[in-house]
Scaffold this motif. Structure first.
Motif, PDB file in Angstrom:
ATOM      1  N   VAL A   1      -0.680  53.506  -1.960  1.00  0.00           N
ATOM      2  CA  VAL A   1      -1.958  52.863  -1.631  1.00  0.00           C
ATOM      3  C   VAL A   1      -3.001  53.955  -1.406  1.00  0.00           C
ATOM      4  CG1 VAL A   1      -3.174  51.405   0.014  1.00  0.00           C
ATOM      5  CG2 VAL A   1      -0.798  50.904  -0.566  1.00  0.00           C
ATOM      6  N   ASP A   2      -4.125  53.858  -2.112  1.00  0.00           N
ATOM      7  CA  ASP A   2      -5.185  54.852  -1.899  1.00  0.00           C
ATOM      8  C   ASP A   2      -6.492  54.237  -1.386  1.00  0.00           C
ATOM      9  OD1 ASP A   2      -6.408  53.724  -4.136  1.00  0.00           O
ATOM     10  OD2 ASP A   2      -5.980  55.402  -5.463  1.00  0.00           O
ATOM     11  N   GLN A   3      -6.526  52.913  -1.254  1.00  0.00           N
ATOM     12  CA  GLN A   3      -7.712  52.260  -0.695  1.00  0.00           C
ATOM     13  C   GLN A   3      -7.318  50.892  -0.156  1.00  0.00           C
ATOM     14  OE1 GLN A   3     -10.914  50.820  -3.346  1.00  0.00           O
ATOM     15  NE2 GLN A   3     -12.343  52.084  -2.149  1.00  0.00           N
ATOM     16  N   VAL A   4      -7.890  50.506   0.967  1.00  0.00           N
ATOM     17  CA  VAL A   4      -7.596  49.223   1.603  1.00  0.00           C
ATOM     18  C   VAL A   4      -8.907  48.546   1.991  1.00  0.00           C
ATOM     19  CG1 VAL A   4      -6.701  48.151   3.723  1.00  0.00           C
ATOM     20  CG2 VAL A   4      -5.299  49.775   2.461  1.00  0.00           C
ATOM     21  N   ILE A   5      -9.019  47.268   1.662  1.00  0.00           N
ATOM     22  CA  ILE A   5     -10.153  46.446   2.066  1.00  0.00           C
ATOM     23  C   ILE A   5      -9.573  45.238   2.794  1.00  0.00           C
ATOM     24  CG2 ILE A   5     -12.240  45.250   1.321  1.00  0.00           C
ATOM     25  CD1 ILE A   5     -11.940  46.780  -1.367  1.00  0.00           C
ATOM     26  N   MET A   6      -9.818  45.138   4.081  1.00  0.00           N
ATOM     27  CA  MET A   6      -9.231  44.077   4.895  1.00  0.00           C
ATOM     28  C   MET A   6     -10.306  43.178   5.482  1.00  0.00           C
ATOM     29  SD  MET A   6      -7.156  44.321   8.512  1.00  0.00           S
ATOM     30  CE  MET A   6      -8.737  44.476   9.385  1.00  0.00           C
ATOM     31  N   LEU A   7     -10.023  41.873   5.509  1.00  0.00           N
ATOM     32  CA  LEU A   7     -10.881  40.886   6.156  1.00  0.00           C
ATOM     33  C   LEU A   7     -10.012  40.131   7.153  1.00  0.00           C
ATOM     34  CD1 LEU A   7     -13.755  39.685   6.132  1.00  0.00           C
ATOM     35  CD2 LEU A   7     -12.934  37.997   4.484  1.00  0.00           C
ATOM     36  N   LYS A   8     -10.288  40.312   8.449  1.00  0.00           N
ATOM     37  CA  LYS A   8      -9.413  39.776   9.495  1.00  0.00           C
ATOM     38  C   LYS A   8     -10.162  38.812  10.421  1.00  0.00           C
ATOM     39  CE  LYS A   8      -6.701  41.205  13.580  1.00  0.00           C
ATOM     40  NZ  LYS A   8      -5.549  40.305  13.350  1.00  0.00           N
ATOM     41  N   ARG A   9      -9.485  37.722  10.763  1.00  0.00           N
ATOM     42  CA  ARG A   9      -9.992  36.789  11.747  1.00  0.00           C
ATOM     43  C   ARG A   9      -9.735  37.337  13.156  1.00  0.00           C
ATOM     44  NH1 ARG A   9      -7.660  30.720  13.221  1.00  0.00           N
ATOM     45  NH2 ARG A   9      -9.485  30.048  14.411  1.00  0.00           N
ATOM     46  N   HIS A  10     -10.542  36.895  14.111  1.00  0.00           N
ATOM     47  CA  HIS A  10     -10.305  37.266  15.499  1.00  0.00           C
ATOM     48  C   HIS A  10      -8.925  36.797  15.962  1.00  0.00           C
ATOM     49  CE1 HIS A  10     -10.717  33.086  16.690  1.00  0.00           C
ATOM     50  NE2 HIS A  10     -11.802  33.034  15.938  1.00  0.00           N
ATOM     51  N   GLY A  11      -8.472  37.337  17.084  1.00  0.00           N
ATOM     52  CA  GLY A  11      -7.165  36.988  17.604  1.00  0.00           C
ATOM     53  C   GLY A  11      -7.154  35.684  18.378  1.00  0.00           C
ATOM     54  N   GLU A  12      -6.013  35.372  18.972  1.00  0.00           N
ATOM     55  CA  GLU A  12      -5.805  34.132  19.707  1.00  0.00           C
ATOM     56  C   GLU A  12      -6.827  33.992  20.838  1.00  0.00           C
ATOM     57  OE1 GLU A  12      -2.033  35.237  17.665  1.00  0.00           O
ATOM     58  OE2 GLU A  12      -3.668  36.265  18.683  1.00  0.00           O
ATOM     59  N   ARG A  13      -7.250  32.764  21.109  1.00  0.00           N
ATOM     60  CA  ARG A  13      -8.368  32.585  22.042  1.00  0.00           C
ATOM     61  C   ARG A  13      -8.280  31.259  22.787  1.00  0.00           C
ATOM     62  NH1 ARG A  13     -11.982  28.863  19.967  1.00  0.00           N
ATOM     63  NH2 ARG A  13     -11.998  28.533  17.713  1.00  0.00           N
ATOM     64  N   TRP A  14      -9.139  31.172  23.807  1.00  0.00           N
ATOM     65  CA  TRP A  14      -9.383  29.897  24.472  1.00  0.00           C
ATOM     66  C   TRP A  14     -10.244  29.026  23.551  1.00  0.00           C
ATOM     67  CZ3 TRP A  14      -8.790  34.109  27.840  1.00  0.00           C
ATOM     68  CH2 TRP A  14      -7.955  33.897  28.942  1.00  0.00           C
ATOM     69  N   PRO A  15     -10.274  27.709  23.799  1.00  0.00           N
ATOM     70  CA  PRO A  15     -11.045  26.817  22.926  1.00  0.00           C
ATOM     71  C   PRO A  15     -12.545  26.986  23.085  1.00  0.00           C
ATOM     72  CG  PRO A  15     -10.167  25.605  24.804  1.00  0.00           C
ATOM     73  CD  PRO A  15      -9.544  26.974  24.851  1.00  0.00           C
ATOM     74  N   ASP A  16     -13.277  26.583  22.046  1.00  0.00           N
ATOM     75  CA  ASP A  16     -14.732  26.524  22.101  1.00  0.00           C
ATOM     76  C   ASP A  16     -15.171  25.379  23.010  1.00  0.00           C
ATOM     77  OD1 ASP A  16     -15.475  28.688  20.504  1.00  0.00           O
ATOM     78  OD2 ASP A  16     -15.165  27.552  18.654  1.00  0.00           O
ATOM     79  N   PRO A  17     -16.452  25.335  23.382  1.00  0.00           N
ATOM     80  CA  PRO A  17     -16.919  24.297  24.309  1.00  0.00           C
ATOM     81  C   PRO A  17     -16.669  22.867  23.837  1.00  0.00           C
ATOM     82  CG  PRO A  17     -18.547  26.036  24.123  1.00  0.00           C
ATOM     83  CD  PRO A  17     -17.502  26.327  23.091  1.00  0.00           C
ATOM     84  N   GLY A  18     -16.884  22.584  22.545  1.00  0.00           N
ATOM     85  CA  GLY A  18     -16.711  21.224  22.045  1.00  0.00           C
ATOM     86  C   GLY A  18     -15.297  20.701  22.211  1.00  0.00           C
ATOM     87  N   PRO A  19     -14.291  21.405  21.640  1.00  0.00           N
ATOM     88  CA  PRO A  19     -12.908  20.963  21.844  1.00  0.00           C
ATOM     89  C   PRO A  19     -12.498  20.924  23.311  1.00  0.00           C
ATOM     90  CG  PRO A  19     -13.027  22.481  20.010  1.00  0.00           C
ATOM     91  CD  PRO A  19     -14.379  22.485  20.648  1.00  0.00           C
ATOM     92  N   ALA A  20     -12.964  21.901  24.101  1.00  0.00           N
ATOM     93  CA  ALA A  20     -12.600  21.921  25.523  1.00  0.00           C
ATOM     94  C   ALA A  20     -13.099  20.653  26.216  1.00  0.00           C
ATOM     95  CB  ALA A  20     -13.168  23.162  26.199  1.00  0.00           C
ATOM     96  N   ALA A  21     -14.299  20.198  25.868  1.00  0.00           N
ATOM     97  CA  ALA A  21     -14.825  18.960  26.443  1.00  0.00           C
ATOM     98  C   ALA A  21     -13.982  17.764  26.019  1.00  0.00           C
ATOM     99  CB  ALA A  21     -16.280  18.772  26.019  1.00  0.00           C
ATOM    100  N   ASN A  22     -13.510  17.774  24.776  1.00  0.00           N
ATOM    101  CA  ASN A  22     -12.644  16.687  24.300  1.00  0.00           C
ATOM    102  C   ASN A  22     -11.319  16.675  25.051  1.00  0.00           C
ATOM    103  OD1 ASN A  22     -14.596  15.981  22.415  1.00  0.00           O
ATOM    104  ND2 ASN A  22     -13.666  17.204  20.786  1.00  0.00           N
ATOM    105  N   PHE A  23     -10.783  17.858  25.305  1.00  0.00           N
ATOM    106  CA  PHE A  23      -9.522  17.947  26.054  1.00  0.00           C
ATOM    107  C   PHE A  23      -9.687  17.334  27.441  1.00  0.00           C
ATOM    108  CE2 PHE A  23      -8.693  22.243  23.727  1.00  0.00           C
ATOM    109  CZ  PHE A  23      -8.594  21.568  22.524  1.00  0.00           C
ATOM    110  N   LYS A  24     -10.767  17.714  28.099  1.00  0.00           N
ATOM    111  CA  LYS A  24     -11.004  17.219  29.465  1.00  0.00           C
ATOM    112  C   LYS A  24     -11.198  15.701  29.461  1.00  0.00           C
ATOM    113  CE  LYS A  24     -11.427  19.205  32.828  1.00  0.00           C
ATOM    114  NZ  LYS A  24     -12.478  20.088  33.392  1.00  0.00           N
ATOM    115  N   ALA A  25     -11.868  15.184  28.437  1.00  0.00           N
ATOM    116  CA  ALA A  25     -12.098  13.740  28.367  1.00  0.00           C
ATOM    117  C   ALA A  25     -10.781  12.977  28.265  1.00  0.00           C
ATOM    118  CB  ALA A  25     -12.999  13.407  27.182  1.00  0.00           C
ATOM    119  N   SER A  26      -9.884  13.443  27.398  1.00  0.00           N
ATOM    120  CA  SER A  26      -8.595  12.762  27.252  1.00  0.00           C
ATOM    121  C   SER A  26      -7.723  12.953  28.485  1.00  0.00           C
ATOM    122  CB  SER A  26      -7.880  13.261  25.995  1.00  0.00           C
ATOM    123  OG  SER A  26      -8.564  12.837  24.828  1.00  0.00           O
TER     124      SER A  26
END
Length: 492
Positions: A76-101
């Motif tokens: 390998v003489d060149q690497v181009i990587m595209l990576k997503r962020h790691g594991e996380r807490w939920p965003d505000p929208g889903p978190a509100a849905n969780f609390k509602a249920s």
């Protein structure tokens, strides 16, 4: 001990000694006859990480059995990587849905005497502190997002560390993060794992704003007009399995009145609890059929909203795919060897669509669940998911000439490029890869409605910041409570 028994023990002991001392690999001599040089199990079986879409901790993509290391005779003489962020807490929208249920559950008359599958609620507590950690990466537990970034960087440091010289004087290696807090945090941890604790001595972190005005000069390109098809806005909570789950739980606990939307919320909540605690009692509340149904809702969302099922996504992904062709053809001597980029899941799926990776031959059906499903988002964009493009320099083989080849690696599984597998290890000759990819890419600017006042192509890989201003938070803190960032590291 009888002489015969002693002899048997002696023979078995010798056999065990031989098995233990003999290398278990092809070609070794005097191997114990029952030792298998190649594992035959491959029993991945049921795993919730493959049935919860992009909400859950990272797992490697199910592979085609091609070795992850470079093919014999290649480097390998060149690497181009595209990576997503790691594991996380939920965003505000889903978190509100969780609390509602959850509020719906706790408002029933069973608050101190849960039974059946929900018996654990007598001890369980909600895992998201109000406000403080919303949308951020998790920091402890076996699936911690910060650990994901560091560990991935450390592993790639071993795999690709030969692509930089730690003894070089005044060396600057750029890294590129889209302008969101958790993305930048992942990039910093990856850099620390790859280059060492003093990574800021060599890394110049570049923050690319997540703004439409960036046009094509972006890690998060989008269209000026609506990206979504008519299908995209009505994909979740529609699976009949959710009604079955709701009826089962309601029957086990008096006055409980869950519906399909609640089941969807609770299953998504279980996914995020894994990111934070590493386990979730909620996982076992639901059956395999129900998890497969939940996972398919996530597959549909990625496919129709940010993947090949959206008519514009190939053009959006073409920005990154086309710019990567330029880097590959310029090569490491002219362009540099390491291009480490960090973004969101929905910025990776358009690139895969542009390259034709994991794209099914037909649109995903809305009236049934195809199983197995080629477009399994748990295989494509889990937390920490990543696409790595390798440029290989290879010697001649019986089937290929000496030259430059390209391999695509999705979540550590080598994925042969469709229509071009003419190189070692099912790689593709750079010239052929360039021709095939460039011929299939639509034009981003015209497709997405941009005019000449917007940047027309991705430029930051060649014109990047070389300062250390954004490498660590102590140098340029992320504003409290803000997510979007500008080039200056301040709130957008």
């Amino acid at each position: 001990m009888a002489p015969l028994a002693s002899a048997v023990v002696a023979v078995l002991g010798a056999a065990s000694l031989t098995a233990a001392q003999t290398p278990n690999r092809p070609g070794s001599q005097n191997r114990y006859p029952f030792a298998k040089p190649y594992d035959q199990s491959f029993l991945e079986g049921y795993n919730v990480l493959k049935h919860a879409g992009g909400n859950v901790p990272y797992s490697n993509r199910e592979s085609y059995g091609i070795g992850r290391d470079p093919p014999q005779g290649c480097a390998v003489d060149q690497v181009i990587m595209l990576k997503r962020h790691g594991e996380r807490w939920p965003d505000p929208g889903p978190a509100a849905n969780f609390k509602a249920s959850l509020n719906k559950i706790y408002s029933s008359t069973n608050a101190t005497a849960w039974t059946g599958a929900l018996e654990f609620l007598n001890r369980w507590t909600y895992f998201v502190p109000d406000g403080r950690y919303i949308a951020l990466e998790s920091y402890n537990g076996p699936y911690a997002g910060l650990l994901d970034g560091y560990r991935h960087g450390a592993e790639y440091g071993v795999r690709y560390g030969h692509l930089w010289d730690p003894t070089a004087v005044n060396l600057t290696i750029p890294m590129f993060s889209s302008g969101y807090e958790r993305i930048l945090t992942t990039a910093r941890k990856f850099g620390e794992g790859f280059f060492g604790w003093n990574y800021t001595d060599v890394v110049a972190m570049n923050i690319i704003p997540e703004q439409v005005y960036m046009g094509a000069n972006s890690l998060t390109p989008t269209c000026l007009h609506d990206n979504q098809t008519a299908v995209c806005s009505n994909l979740t909570n529609q699976q009949p399995q959710f009604k079955v789950a709701a009826a089962r739980l309601n029957a086990q606990n008096k006055n409980l009145q869950l519906n399909s939307t609640d089941i969807y919320n609770l299953m998504q909540m279980a996914s995020y609890e894994l990111n934070v605690r590493g386990y979730s009692d909620w996982v076992d509340v639901f059956s395999l059929d129900e998890w497969v149904a939940f996972g398919y809702t996530q597959d549909l969302s990625y496919y129709y909203c940010s993947g090949p099922g959206d008519k514009n996504m190939k053009a959006v992904g073409a920005v990154y795919a086309n710019a990567s062709l330029t880097l590959l053809n310029q090569g490491p001597d002219k362009a540099g060897a390491l291009y480490l980029n960090f973004c969101h899941d929905t910025n990776i799926t358009p690139v895969l669509a542009a390259l034709g990776i994991s794209s099914p031959a037909e649109d995903l059906p809305l009236d049934r669940i195809p199983f197995p499903n080629e477009y399994n988002s748990g295989n494509i964009v889990p937390m920490g998911g990543h696409l790595t493009i390798e440029r290989l320099t290879c010697n001649a083989t019986a089937i290929s000439e000496a030259g430059t080849y390209v391999r695509l690696v999705l979540n550590e599984a080598v994925v042969p490029y469709t229509g071009c597998q003419d190189g070692p290890g099912f790689s593709c000759a750079l010239a052929n890869y360039t021709s095939l990819v460039s011929a299939s890419l639509p034009d981003f600017i015209s497709t997405c409605g941009f005019n000449s006042s917007y940047p027309q192509y991705l430029d930051f890989w060649w014109n990047y910041n070389t300062t250390r201003d954004y490498d660590v938070e102590t140098q340029n803190p992320i504003p409290a409570g803000e997510g979007l960032l500008t080039y200056q590291g301040t709130a957008a």
